[in-house]
Structure formats: structure tokens, C-alpha cells
Scaffold this active site. Structure first.
Site, PDB file in Angstrom:
ATOM      1  N   ARG A  54     -22.010  31.362  -7.105  1.00  0.00           N
ATOM      2  CA  ARG A  54     -21.065  30.308  -6.720  1.00  0.00           C
ATOM      3  C   ARG A  54     -21.707  29.359  -5.701  1.00  0.00           C
ATOM      4  O   ARG A  54     -21.231  28.260  -5.467  1.00  0.00           O
ATOM      5  CB  ARG A  54     -19.750  30.901  -6.179  1.00  0.00           C
ATOM      6  CG  ARG A  54     -18.713  29.843  -5.865  1.00  0.00           C
ATOM      7  CD  ARG A  54     -17.233  30.283  -5.867  1.00  0.00           C
ATOM      8  NE  ARG A  54     -16.988  31.667  -5.574  1.00  0.00           N
ATOM      9  CZ  ARG A  54     -17.039  32.212  -4.349  1.00  0.00           C
ATOM     10  NH1 ARG A  54     -17.327  31.464  -3.298  1.00  0.00           N
ATOM     11  NH2 ARG A  54     -16.791  33.494  -4.181  1.00  0.00           N
ATOM     12  N   TYR A 105      -9.967   4.536 -11.450  1.00  0.00           N
ATOM     13  CA  TYR A 105      -9.717   5.685 -12.319  1.00  0.00           C
ATOM     14  C   TYR A 105      -8.372   6.330 -11.963  1.00  0.00           C
ATOM     15  O   TYR A 105      -8.131   6.645 -10.791  1.00  0.00           O
ATOM     16  CB  TYR A 105     -10.849   6.704 -12.200  1.00  0.00           C
ATOM     17  CG  TYR A 105     -10.580   7.901 -13.067  1.00  0.00           C
ATOM     18  CD1 TYR A 105     -10.483   7.753 -14.449  1.00  0.00           C
ATOM     19  CD2 TYR A 105     -10.355   9.156 -12.519  1.00  0.00           C
ATOM     20  CE1 TYR A 105     -10.185   8.828 -15.260  1.00  0.00           C
ATOM     21  CE2 TYR A 105     -10.060  10.237 -13.326  1.00  0.00           C
ATOM     22  CZ  TYR A 105      -9.983  10.071 -14.694  1.00  0.00           C
ATOM     23  OH  TYR A 105      -9.673  11.132 -15.496  1.00  0.00           O
ATOM     24  N   ASP A 176     -17.612   5.339  -6.520  1.00  0.00           N
ATOM     25  CA  ASP A 176     -17.595   5.988  -7.826  1.00  0.00           C
ATOM     26  C   ASP A 176     -18.495   5.145  -8.730  1.00  0.00           C
ATOM     27  O   ASP A 176     -18.145   4.031  -9.101  1.00  0.00           O
ATOM     28  CB  ASP A 176     -16.153   6.051  -8.354  1.00  0.00           C
ATOM     29  CG  ASP A 176     -16.051   6.820  -9.675  1.00  0.00           C
ATOM     30  OD1 ASP A 176     -17.035   6.802 -10.453  1.00  0.00           O
ATOM     31  OD2 ASP A 176     -14.987   7.408  -9.937  1.00  0.00           O
ATOM     32  N   LYS A 201     -19.380  11.346 -18.471  1.00  0.00           N
ATOM     33  CA  LYS A 201     -19.474  10.064 -19.170  1.00  0.00           C
ATOM     34  C   LYS A 201     -20.929   9.735 -19.505  1.00  0.00           C
ATOM     35  O   LYS A 201     -21.539  10.437 -20.285  1.00  0.00           O
ATOM     36  CB  LYS A 201     -18.794   8.989 -18.323  1.00  0.00           C
ATOM     37  CG  LYS A 201     -17.431   9.427 -17.737  1.00  0.00           C
ATOM     38  CD  LYS A 201     -16.342   9.575 -18.775  1.00  0.00           C
ATOM     39  CE  LYS A 201     -15.073  10.238 -18.253  1.00  0.00           C
ATOM     40  NZ  LYS A 201     -14.481   9.694 -17.057  1.00  0.00           N
TER      41      LYS A 201
HETATM   42  C1  LIG Z   1     -13.532  10.067 -16.080  1.00  0.00           C
HETATM   43  C2  LIG Z   1     -13.652   9.511 -14.712  1.00  0.00           C
HETATM   44  C3  LIG Z   1     -13.464  10.321 -13.568  1.00  0.00           C
HETATM   45  C4  LIG Z   1     -13.033  11.765 -13.688  1.00  0.00           C
HETATM   46  O1  LIG Z   1     -14.049  12.568 -14.216  1.00  0.00           O
HETATM   47  P1  LIG Z   1     -13.786  13.907 -15.091  1.00  0.00           P
HETATM   48  O2  LIG Z   1     -15.168  14.304 -15.435  1.00  0.00           O
HETATM   49  O3  LIG Z   1     -12.928  13.529 -16.259  1.00  0.00           O
HETATM   50  O4  LIG Z   1     -13.089  14.886 -14.207  1.00  0.00           O
HETATM   51  C5  LIG Z   1     -13.659   9.740 -12.318  1.00  0.00           C
HETATM   52  N1  LIG Z   1     -14.001   8.441 -12.199  1.00  0.00           N
HETATM   53  C6  LIG Z   1     -14.179   7.630 -13.264  1.00  0.00           C
HETATM   54  C7  LIG Z   1     -14.543   6.200 -13.057  1.00  0.00           C
HETATM   55  C8  LIG Z   1     -14.006   8.139 -14.548  1.00  0.00           C
HETATM   56  O5  LIG Z   1     -14.163   7.326 -15.614  1.00  0.00           O
END
Ligand SMILES: *Cc1c(COP(=O)(O)O)cnc(C)c1O
Length: 365
Positions: A54, A105, A176, A201
Site C-alpha cells: 500500500r 470536471y 488539472d 484519459k
Molecule cells: C475524467 C476526469 C477526471 C476524473 O478522473 P477519473 O480517472 O475518471 O477518476 C478529473 N479531471 C478531468 C479533467 C477529467 O476529464
């Protein structure tokens, strides 16, 4: 845990596409494996640098070296993008103030709203494209949440100015960087404290993994320790298989983005000329395009139902082109138009994508 001999220093001076390929490899001793091993273990023989999985895993380390090298910082992998978002927000003290965009998001905004409802923090909502207003909102804040381009409106913030203002005001800045990827934008180099990714993504890129990451400045020891402590204690850790797949994804990130971005530029231009398309939102870089179509929710839904090559599904950043009406999600902020379709452009032949889209749009009559 195996020490990685490919450290940051060994990729210094290399360009991003090369870093994507070489960072995070193990050493070059005769017989050393060239591929990164997938290590499945829950524990380690006592008295080593890591005792329990962990807290650390060699597959995590390889991924973290590669992403850290691309962003110019130290990475920590998490079990999802939202786990990374939650870790970043754990840096806000109880009763703290967070400056956040009106549209970003939806999971991030929902988390902030939820934590505000519980009395844990206060949110100041801003339009990130209004630099002066965002800078004004920084006074007395603890953290500013930046996303650029934003999901799904594709608004672009003046990150350089905002990060600098946050620094001057003593406000922690988090970016982000999921949409831009470190190939297009490296916020740590602009002075931001922390980068967050949904690795799900572009970094993974094949719609087969849920994963997240935080990347901290090289001189951000305190933040790094806080986030890795959060990961160990709250346990939102990454599976080694997912991490290994994401590392494999990073190796081709530059090629995938090159093709997807070129496709997106073509589709954005052609969409703007289609009579059923009202507005095209496209920042001019990257592979995300959003467009408002027809007049009603039904028009937008009809386009999603009519495409045959493009996948009608949520998420983005994969090799396959995806489309969805974002307001079908109850969490989506109402500044997002009802008839907005978000298109994540993939690496297919652009002519097949356009034929598919055009046929779906023409069916609106
Ligand atoms: C999809 C997304 C998230 C969340 O990520 P997950 O992997 O689905 O938990 C956060 N920020 C952005 C800009 C996203 O497109």
C-alpha cells in the site's frame, strides 16, 4: 523495492517525445530486462525501503518516473483521477477557502460542493477566463483549482498569470492537466505547486484503465510527503496492472496526440461549416472539440444515436473517437448548454470520422 537507475537526471536535456519513450526504464546492465516488469506482490521481505505494497510498488515507481519526467516534477500514482483530486484537496485546511472555476470536471466540482455542504471548506466560484476577477478572488484563499482547457467548455485560462498571482498571494495552485497533457503544457514550469491527472484519459489512451496521478514540484517536499501519506493512509491506491498499462500508454502519447490533434483540427473546421452546428468550441490545440448542435436536447441526442463509427460513450482521450451530451449527467454545471456535444477525437482516418459525423448531422434535416 527495486531502485530505478533511470532517474530524472538521465532524461535531462531530452525532448518530451524521447522522455515519453525512455523515462522510467531500469538500468542497462547486461541481461537487464528492457520492458518494465509488472510486479504483483502485497508485501516485501523485511527491512527494505518499502515493507508493504500500500506504500510502494516497483511498477508504480516506473510509471511515476516516466510521468514525473514529462511534467518536470515528482509523480504519485493514485487509483483514479478522482482519488488524485481528493488527495490534492486534502491539502486544504478545515475551514479553508478554495477558488474554483464555474465550469470544470463535474466530479471535482461535486466534491467541492459536498465538502462545502459538510462545513469543511468554502468555495469561491470564478470564471477562469476572467483573469482579473480570478486574481481578485485569491485574497485570503488557501488553494486555487485551475483546469485549462476546461471540461467540457474548453475554456482556456491564462495559467501563467494566475499561477504567478497565486504564488504572490501565498495561495497553493493546483492545475488539472488532463486535457492539455504535459506535451502541450507543463504547469510546474510556470510555478504551480501541483498537477493533477486523470491518467484514465490521454496518458493511458486506450479506454481500458481507471487511474490518476499527482505531480509535485522537485522542491515541494512538504506537499509530496503529505500526498504520499494520504495515499498510504486512505488507501486509494493504483493496481499494478493498471499502472503497467498506463506506462505502456505513455510510450505512445506523443504519436497518439499528434494524429488525434490533426484530426480534431480538421473536424472543428468542417463542423463550423455545417448548417446544424451552432457553435464550435475548439481551443486550437489538443484533440477535444465541443459543439452546440441543433436547437434542443433531442437534436443533440439524435446525433449521438446516429453515429456508427464514433462511440457514444462517456470519457475521453482514447484511440477511439467518442461523443456525448454532457448535460445528460445531473452533476454537470448548468453553464454547459443542454445541446452541447463533447467530442474526444481519436486516431482513426479523419475522412471516416467526418463521413460518420456528417451523416448523423444531416439526419437532423
Ligand atoms: C475524467 C476526469 C477526471 C476524473 O478522473 P477519473 O480517472 O475518471 O477518476 C478529473 N479531471 C478531468 C479533467 C477529467 O476529464
Amino acid at each position: 523495492m527495486t531502485a530505478m537507475t533511470s532517474t530524472d537526471e538521465s532524461t535531462t536535456g531530452l525532448r518530451p517525445a524521447t522522455r515519453a519513450v525512455v523515462a522510467g526504464r531500469e538500468g542497462r546492465e547486461p541481461g537487464q530486462q528492457v520492458g518494465s516488469p509488472l510486479v504483483l506482490t502485497s508485501t516485501y521481505a523485511a527491512d527494505g525501503p518499502v515493507n508493504y505494497a500500500r506504500n510502494g510498488n516497483p511498477t508504480w515507481s516506473a510509471f511515476e518516473e516516466a510521468l514525473g519526467s514529462l511534467e518536470g516534477g515528482r509523480a504519485l500514482v493514485f487509483g483514479s483521477g478522482m482519488a488524485a483530486v481528493a488527495a490534492a484537496l486534502s491539502l486544504v485546511p478545515i475551514g479553508g477557502v478554495v477558488v474554483a472555476p464555474h465550469s470544470a470536471y463535474n466530479g471535482t466540482l461535486a466534491t467541492l460542493k459536498e465538502r462545502e455542504k459538510r462545513g469543511e471548506l468554502t468555495v469561491r466560484t470564478v470564471e477562469l477566463t476572467d483573469t482579473a476577477a480570478t486574481v481578485d478572488a485569491l485574497a485570503g484563499a488557501d488553494l486555487v483549482w485551475l483546469e485549462s482547457p476546461t471540461n467540457p467548455l474548453l475554456e482556456v485560462a491564462d495559467l501563467e498569470a494566475l499561477v504567478e498571482a497565486a504564488r504572490a498571494a501565498g495561495v497553493l495552485s493546483v492545475v488539472d492537466n488532463t486535457f492539455a497533457t504535459p506535451l502541450a503544457q507543463r504547469p510546474l514550469e510556470l510555478g504551480s505547486d501541483l498537477v493533477v491527472h486523470s491518467v484514465t484519459k490521454y496518458l493511458s489512451g486506450h479506454s481500458d484503465v481507471i487511474l490518476g496521478a499527482c505531480v509535485v514540484r522537485e522542491d515541494g517536499d512538504q506537499i509530496f510527503t503529505a500526498l504520499s501519506g494520504h495515499r498510504s493512509l486512505y488507501g486509494a491506491i493504483a493496481g499494478p496492472l493498471e499502472t503497467w498499462l498506463a506506462l505502456r500508454g505513455i510510450r505512445t502519447l506523443h504519436l497518439r496526440l499528434e494524429r488525434a490533434s490533426a484530426n480534431a483540427a480538421v473536424l472543428a473546421t468542417r463542423l463550423a461549416d455545417h448548417p446544424s452546428v451552432v457553435t464550435v468550441r475548439y481551443p486550437g490545440v489538443g484533440a477535444m472539440v465541443a459543439f452546440d448542435v441543433g436547437a434542443t436536447v433531442e437534436d443533440a441526442e439524435a446525433v449521438c444515436a446516429a453515429v456508427q463509427v464514433i462511440s457514444h460513450s462517456t470519457s475521453l482521450g482514447g484511440v477511439e473517437t467518442q461523443i456525448e451530451r454532457r448535460r445528460r449527467w445531473p452533476n454537470e454545471p448548468d453553464v454547459v448548454p443542454d445541446n452541447l456535444l463533447r467530442l474526444s477525437v481519436g486516431i482513426e482516418d479523419v475522412e471516416d470520422l467526418w463521413t460518420d459525423l456528417q451523416r448523423a448531422l444531416d439526419s437532423l434535416g
